[in-house]
Design an enzyme around this catalytic site. Structure first.
Site, PDB file in Angstrom:
ATOM      1  N   ARG A 240       1.000  -1.136   0.074  1.00  0.00           N
ATOM      2  CA  ARG A 240      -0.015   0.051   0.114  1.00  0.00           C
ATOM      3  C   ARG A 240       0.817   1.291   0.061  1.00  0.00           C
ATOM      4  O   ARG A 240       2.168   1.182   0.525  1.00  0.00           O
ATOM      5  CB  ARG A 240      -0.929   0.029   1.330  1.00  0.00           C
ATOM      6  CG  ARG A 240      -2.157  -0.854   1.205  1.00  0.00           C
ATOM      7  CD  ARG A 240      -2.932  -0.439  -0.081  1.00  0.00           C
ATOM      8  NE  ARG A 240      -4.321  -1.242   0.047  1.00  0.00           N
ATOM      9  CZ  ARG A 240      -4.448  -2.081  -0.993  1.00  0.00           C
ATOM     10  NH1 ARG A 240      -3.530  -2.578  -1.577  1.00  0.00           N
ATOM     11  NH2 ARG A 240      -5.396  -2.989  -0.730  1.00  0.00           N
ATOM     12  N   HIS A 288      -0.994   0.920 -10.241  1.00  0.00           N
ATOM     13  CA  HIS A 288      -1.585  -0.086  -9.145  1.00  0.00           C
ATOM     14  C   HIS A 288      -2.093  -1.149 -10.005  1.00  0.00           C
ATOM     15  O   HIS A 288      -3.401  -1.547 -10.126  1.00  0.00           O
ATOM     16  CB  HIS A 288      -2.898   0.840  -8.769  1.00  0.00           C
ATOM     17  CG  HIS A 288      -3.105   0.147  -7.092  1.00  0.00           C
ATOM     18  ND1 HIS A 288      -3.546   0.691  -5.913  1.00  0.00           N
ATOM     19  CD2 HIS A 288      -3.250  -1.207  -6.922  1.00  0.00           C
ATOM     20  CE1 HIS A 288      -3.818  -0.298  -5.175  1.00  0.00           C
ATOM     21  NE2 HIS A 288      -3.378  -1.347  -5.704  1.00  0.00           N
TER      22      HIS A 288
END
Length: 325
Positions: A240, A288
């Site tokens: 993350r 991502h």
């Protein structure tokens, strides 16, 4: 709650009403054809549907702050992926509500392929060859065997184990760290706790992060972590964005402690055009995209969660909310 009645399908069987809750995605569109496949068991309803009292299940991704206040009888919230931090941070998530992650071997396979690509790129100096091609320079470089490049992996869950096994198969020495003790395997040596983290980092050249985001892991990729790696190390960041202290990474790259970094996740997404990462010659950016969401796995998770609630059982893959994973 057990007395709440849901809608019925054509055979008179009860269907679970599942609310779609996302501030970022059209979840109905994402599920696509999987909607019809599970329609006989789960009825998907939009967040603005008038009948909120009989919703006991939600599918969520970055919910609005007050999203779950709308559903007084909600019992479980499913994520659309392995990460659940965006759901746990929602202020309206009540303590008794189960939070369920998706476990998908296909996602772990895709993630592992992404990591292996970058690890081999570091081992074989692909960035240097790319620069040489740009400058039209023909210069072979000294090669190193995989056994000379130790890999440290932060996180030893479903994805971490797959990454470890694939890298070990290729001959890389693999070391894995987790917050609590995990059994070692033939693929990797296992470390845990603060002392174990320092010990693992000191033996590692490449650092791969696949940790979940919790209070304890936020900011774990910092100056101290980079300083403990072997000089000339490399970072593969697929956890993350909040795991990374961005200024510390830039300093480690600029001073040669790290030779490069592959970043797939960021604290702010999309990454702003003015961000210094875009122009840094030692950073590779992907949007991502290390792995994709398998909507069949999401649909299966919704059905399994609904069935568990109907039977009064804890849903499969419900996380420990105190731990955050």
């Amino acid at each position: 709650m057990a007395g709440i009645e849901n809608t019925a399908n054509g055979n008179g069987e009860a269907r679970f009403r599942c609310a779609l809750v996302s501030s970022r995605l059209n979840l109905r569109l994402c599920l696509g054809e999987e909607v019809s496949r599970i329609a006989h068991r789960v009825e998907l309803v939009d967040h603005d549907d008038d009948r909120a009292d009989d919703v006991r299940l939600a599918l969520a991704w970055h919910p609005w702050a007050d999203a779950f206040s709308r559903y007084p009888n909600l019992q479980a919230v499913c994520s659309i992926g392995a990460g659940v931090d965006n759901i746990l941070s929602c202020p309206s998530l009540r303590p008794h509500i189960h939070v369920v992650r998706v476990v998908d071997p296909g996602q772990a396979l895709m993630m592992s392929g992404f990591v292996v690509w970058h690890v081999i790129g570091h081992q074989r100096c692909f960035a240097a060859y790319h620069a040489q091609q740009r400058d039209r320079v023909w210069r072979p470089r000294k090669q190193r065997g995989t056994d000379r490049v130790p890999i440290g992996i932060l996180g030893y869950g479903e994805i971490g184990r797959k990454v470890a096994a694939d890298l070990a198969y290729l001959g890389f020495p693999v070391l894995c760290w987790s917050r609590t003790p995990k059994p070692s395997s033939g693929s990797a040596r296992s470390y845990h706790g603060f002392a174990g983290l320092v010990a693992m980092l000191k033996e590692s050249e490449v650092l791969v992060n696949v940790l979940p985001l919790t209070r304890e892991t936020s900011g774990i990729l910092d100056a101290q972590a980079f300083a403990n790696l072997r000089r000339g190390g490399f970072l593969v960041q697929v956890g993350r964005g909040e795991h990374l202290v961005e200024a510390d990474l830039l300093e480690a790259l600029d001073h040669g402690q790290l030779t490069g970094a592959a970043l797939d996740v960021f604290a702010t997404e999309p990454l702003p055009p003015s961000h210094p990462f875009w122009a840094h010659p030692k950073i590779t950016i992907t949007p991502h995209d290390a792995s994709d969401v398998n909507m069949m796995a999401v649909a299966n998770t919704l059905v399994a969660t609904a069935e568990a609630i109907c039977a009064g059982r804890r849903p499969p893959y419900a996380i420990d909310r105190k731990l955050g994973y």
